[in-house]
Design a protein around this motif. Structure first.
Motif, PDB file in Angstrom:
ATOM      1  N   TYR A  18       0.788  -1.163   0.095  1.00  7.82           N
ATOM      2  CA  TYR A  18      -0.024   0.002   0.113  1.00  7.82           C
ATOM      3  C   TYR A  18       0.782   1.482  -0.278  1.00  7.82           C
ATOM      4  O   TYR A  18       1.989   1.157   0.643  1.00  7.82           O
ATOM      5  CB  TYR A  18      -0.935  -0.092   1.014  1.00  7.82           C
ATOM      6  CG  TYR A  18      -1.923  -1.096   1.274  1.00  7.82           C
ATOM      7  CD1 TYR A  18      -3.148  -1.000   0.635  1.00  7.82           C
ATOM      8  CD2 TYR A  18      -1.741  -2.357   1.923  1.00  7.82           C
ATOM      9  CE1 TYR A  18      -4.006  -2.126   0.367  1.00  7.82           C
ATOM     10  CE2 TYR A  18      -2.596  -3.246   1.699  1.00  7.82           C
ATOM     11  CZ  TYR A  18      -3.753  -3.239   1.009  1.00  7.82           C
ATOM     12  OH  TYR A  18      -4.621  -4.348   0.960  1.00  7.82           O
ATOM     13  N   SER A  22      -2.705   5.529   1.311  1.00  5.42           N
ATOM     14  CA  SER A  22      -3.431   4.474   1.755  1.00  5.42           C
ATOM     15  C   SER A  22      -3.011   4.456   3.119  1.00  5.42           C
ATOM     16  O   SER A  22      -3.882   4.101   4.387  1.00  5.42           O
ATOM     17  CB  SER A  22      -3.261   3.330   1.089  1.00  5.42           C
ATOM     18  OG  SER A  22      -3.937   3.313  -0.035  1.00  5.42           O
ATOM     19  N   ARG A  23      -1.882   4.420   3.529  1.00  2.44           N
ATOM     20  CA  ARG A  23      -1.273   4.114   4.789  1.00  2.44           C
ATOM     21  C   ARG A  23      -1.577   5.406   5.694  1.00  2.44           C
ATOM     22  O   ARG A  23      -1.860   5.072   6.904  1.00  2.44           O
ATOM     23  CB  ARG A  23       0.430   4.186   4.676  1.00  2.44           C
ATOM     24  CG  ARG A  23       0.817   2.661   4.088  1.00  2.44           C
ATOM     25  CD  ARG A  23       2.396   2.582   4.117  1.00  2.44           C
ATOM     26  NE  ARG A  23       2.520   1.347   3.237  1.00  2.44           N
ATOM     27  CZ  ARG A  23       3.866   0.769   3.650  1.00  2.44           C
ATOM     28  NH1 ARG A  23       4.626   1.102   4.601  1.00  2.44           N
ATOM     29  NH2 ARG A  23       4.101  -0.069   2.862  1.00  2.44           N
ATOM     30  N   HIS A  26      -5.105   4.935   6.760  1.00  2.59           N
ATOM     31  CA  HIS A  26      -5.388   3.869   7.614  1.00  2.59           C
ATOM     32  C   HIS A  26      -5.042   4.119   8.868  1.00  2.59           C
ATOM     33  O   HIS A  26      -5.985   3.874   9.757  1.00  2.59           O
ATOM     34  CB  HIS A  26      -4.684   2.612   6.819  1.00  2.59           C
ATOM     35  CG  HIS A  26      -4.899   1.493   7.756  1.00  2.59           C
ATOM     36  ND1 HIS A  26      -4.136   0.883   8.698  1.00  2.59           N
ATOM     37  CD2 HIS A  26      -5.721   0.245   7.475  1.00  2.59           C
ATOM     38  CE1 HIS A  26      -4.439  -0.085   9.272  1.00  2.59           C
ATOM     39  NE2 HIS A  26      -5.440  -0.535   8.543  1.00  2.59           N
ATOM     40  N   TRP A  27      -4.014   4.402   9.125  1.00  2.00           N
ATOM     41  CA  TRP A  27      -3.374   4.715  10.429  1.00  2.00           C
ATOM     42  C   TRP A  27      -3.938   5.952  11.071  1.00  2.00           C
ATOM     43  O   TRP A  27      -4.108   5.990  12.396  1.00  2.00           O
ATOM     44  CB  TRP A  27      -1.811   4.450  10.535  1.00  2.00           C
ATOM     45  CG  TRP A  27      -1.311   3.447  10.239  1.00  2.00           C
ATOM     46  CD1 TRP A  27      -0.505   2.828   8.959  1.00  2.00           C
ATOM     47  CD2 TRP A  27      -1.370   2.259  10.859  1.00  2.00           C
ATOM     48  NE1 TRP A  27      -0.213   1.580   8.786  1.00  2.00           N
ATOM     49  CE2 TRP A  27      -0.848   1.241   9.949  1.00  2.00           C
ATOM     50  CE3 TRP A  27      -2.018   1.707  11.948  1.00  2.00           C
ATOM     51  CZ2 TRP A  27      -0.749  -0.005  10.417  1.00  2.00           C
ATOM     52  CZ3 TRP A  27      -1.905   0.586  12.399  1.00  2.00           C
ATOM     53  CH2 TRP A  27      -1.376  -0.645  11.761  1.00  2.00           C
ATOM     54  N   ARG A  73     -10.830   7.797   1.961  1.00  4.07           N
ATOM     55  CA  ARG A  73     -10.477   6.440   1.887  1.00  4.07           C
ATOM     56  C   ARG A  73     -11.125   5.481   0.599  1.00  4.07           C
ATOM     57  O   ARG A  73     -10.714   4.927   0.025  1.00  4.07           O
ATOM     58  CB  ARG A  73     -10.328   5.839   3.112  1.00  4.07           C
ATOM     59  CG  ARG A  73      -9.804   4.521   2.932  1.00  4.07           C
ATOM     60  CD  ARG A  73      -9.172   3.903   4.588  1.00  4.07           C
ATOM     61  NE  ARG A  73      -8.700   2.815   4.269  1.00  4.07           N
ATOM     62  CZ  ARG A  73      -8.218   1.869   5.219  1.00  4.07           C
ATOM     63  NH1 ARG A  73      -8.831   2.394   6.767  1.00  4.07           N
ATOM     64  NH2 ARG A  73      -7.550   0.685   5.135  1.00  4.07           N
ATOM     65  N   THR A  77      -9.477   3.954  -2.366  1.00  4.90           N
ATOM     66  CA  THR A  77      -9.413   2.694  -2.734  1.00  4.90           C
ATOM     67  C   THR A  77     -10.066   2.296  -4.077  1.00  4.90           C
ATOM     68  O   THR A  77      -9.715   1.513  -4.665  1.00  4.90           O
ATOM     69  CB  THR A  77     -10.393   2.106  -1.506  1.00  4.90           C
ATOM     70  OG1 THR A  77      -9.744   2.275  -0.381  1.00  4.90           O
ATOM     71  CG2 THR A  77     -10.532   0.538  -1.768  1.00  4.90           C
ATOM     72  N   HIS A 100     -13.513  -6.984   4.658  1.00  8.49           N
ATOM     73  CA  HIS A 100     -13.239  -5.463   3.996  1.00  8.49           C
ATOM     74  C   HIS A 100     -14.505  -4.720   3.630  1.00  8.49           C
ATOM     75  O   HIS A 100     -14.745  -3.489   4.032  1.00  8.49           O
ATOM     76  CB  HIS A 100     -12.096  -5.269   3.178  1.00  8.49           C
ATOM     77  CG  HIS A 100     -10.697  -5.588   3.614  1.00  8.49           C
ATOM     78  ND1 HIS A 100      -9.998  -6.885   3.473  1.00  8.49           N
ATOM     79  CD2 HIS A 100      -9.875  -4.788   4.272  1.00  8.49           C
ATOM     80  CE1 HIS A 100      -9.025  -6.607   4.201  1.00  8.49           C
ATOM     81  NE2 HIS A 100      -8.841  -5.629   4.632  1.00  8.49           N
ATOM     82  N   TYR A 104     -15.840  -1.267   5.378  1.00 14.49           N
ATOM     83  CA  TYR A 104     -16.171  -0.074   4.728  1.00 14.49           C
ATOM     84  C   TYR A 104     -17.476   0.277   4.774  1.00 14.49           C
ATOM     85  O   TYR A 104     -17.802   1.374   5.069  1.00 14.49           O
ATOM     86  CB  TYR A 104     -15.816  -0.202   3.123  1.00 14.49           C
ATOM     87  CG  TYR A 104     -14.265  -0.052   3.004  1.00 14.49           C
ATOM     88  CD1 TYR A 104     -13.660   1.178   2.583  1.00 14.49           C
ATOM     89  CD2 TYR A 104     -13.243  -0.937   3.150  1.00 14.49           C
ATOM     90  CE1 TYR A 104     -12.407   1.386   2.571  1.00 14.49           C
ATOM     91  CE2 TYR A 104     -11.947  -0.822   2.974  1.00 14.49           C
ATOM     92  CZ  TYR A 104     -11.394   0.522   2.384  1.00 14.49           C
ATOM     93  OH  TYR A 104     -10.270   0.912   2.163  1.00 14.49           O
ATOM     94  N   HIS A 165     -10.726  -7.890  12.127  1.00 10.31           N
ATOM     95  CA  HIS A 165      -9.470  -7.358  11.147  1.00 10.31           C
ATOM     96  C   HIS A 165      -8.133  -7.570  11.757  1.00 10.31           C
ATOM     97  O   HIS A 165      -7.225  -7.920  11.304  1.00 10.31           O
ATOM     98  CB  HIS A 165      -9.551  -6.008  10.723  1.00 10.31           C
ATOM     99  CG  HIS A 165      -8.977  -5.507   9.709  1.00 10.31           C
ATOM    100  ND1 HIS A 165      -8.743  -5.652   8.621  1.00 10.31           N
ATOM    101  CD2 HIS A 165      -7.692  -4.283  10.103  1.00 10.31           C
ATOM    102  CE1 HIS A 165      -7.962  -4.797   8.045  1.00 10.31           C
ATOM    103  NE2 HIS A 165      -7.369  -3.976   8.782  1.00 10.31           N
ATOM    104  N   MET A 184       1.042  -2.889   4.663  1.00 14.59           N
ATOM    105  CA  MET A 184       0.424  -1.662   5.296  1.00 14.59           C
ATOM    106  C   MET A 184       1.290  -1.120   6.227  1.00 14.59           C
ATOM    107  O   MET A 184       1.042   0.298   6.538  1.00 14.59           O
ATOM    108  CB  MET A 184      -1.002  -2.166   5.978  1.00 14.59           C
ATOM    109  CG  MET A 184      -1.801  -0.620   6.455  1.00 14.59           C
ATOM    110  SD  MET A 184      -1.814   0.631   4.977  1.00 14.59           S
ATOM    111  CE  MET A 184      -3.598  -0.118   4.347  1.00 14.59           C
TER     112      MET A 184
END
Length: 190
Positions: A18, A22-23, A26-27, A73, A77, A100, A104, A165, A184
């Motif tokens: 990723y 995206s990182r 995500h974080w 996101r 995506t 996933h 979402y 997850h 990730m």
């Protein structure tokens, strides 16, 4: 011994890992969701205390930021869907894609329900001190009812999906050693 230089992290996703966008999404979402769930968990266990108010007092603001990040996101995506690491084949790959998708979907519905409730409420919606929605006089009952019914309950479902997850990432890391976490969080394998 020469040191191996790693190539810079691309902005977009690749089939190996990723990318930076995206990182970051995500974080940052993970940190904000942790804040939200910590506050709500404390509220359930301790009731209304100054400590709990420290966390829950920002719930609306953090939720608003989360909704914007979630929308970003989802768009990111979709834009990167052909360039992302694969979830794998077979039943496990199908389960990963379904998990996933469920995550979402719930991540979109939970804040959308809160926004619907806020729009129909008798209170002004101003999470950052400026008005987004005016107070409704009278309250739009069906909006508030749907928001009340969905926001909290689906929020806890979201927590369960997030826990699943995290457990699956742990299984990938510990049992299958397939580099899922590295895609990730770190450098790609190999």
């Amino acid at each position: 011994m020469p040191t191996q230089q790693s190539e810079p992290l691309p902005l977009g996703d690749t089939i190996q890992r990723y990318g930076l966008v995206s990182r970051i999404l995500h974080w940052s979402m993970a940190a904000l969701l942790l804040w939200q769930f910590l506050g709500m968990g404390l509220k359930l266990t301790l009731g209304r205390t100054p400590l709990v108010s420290f966390f829950t007092g920002s719930h609306q603001m953090v939720g608003t930021v989360l909704f914007v990040l979630i929308l970003a996101r989802v768009i990111w995506t979709i834009a990167n869907r052909r360039h992302r690491p694969a979830h794998g084949d077979g039943l496990l790959g199908l389960a990963a894609r379904a998990g996933h998708m469920a995550l979402y979907l719930v991540m979109l519905i939970v804040p959308a329900a809160a926004i619907l409730r806020a729009y129909g409420s008798e209170r002004v919606f101003a999470p950052f001190g400026f008005q987004i929605f005016p107070a409704q006089q009278p309250e739009i009952g069906w909006m508030v009812g749907i928001g009340d019914a969905l926001h909290g309950e689906l929020g806890w479902l979201m927590l369960a999906l997030i826990a699943g997850h995290v457990v699956m990432v742990g299984l990938h890391q510990a049992m299958w050693r397939d580099g899922t976490l590295q895609r990730m969080a770190g450098r790609p394998r190999g």
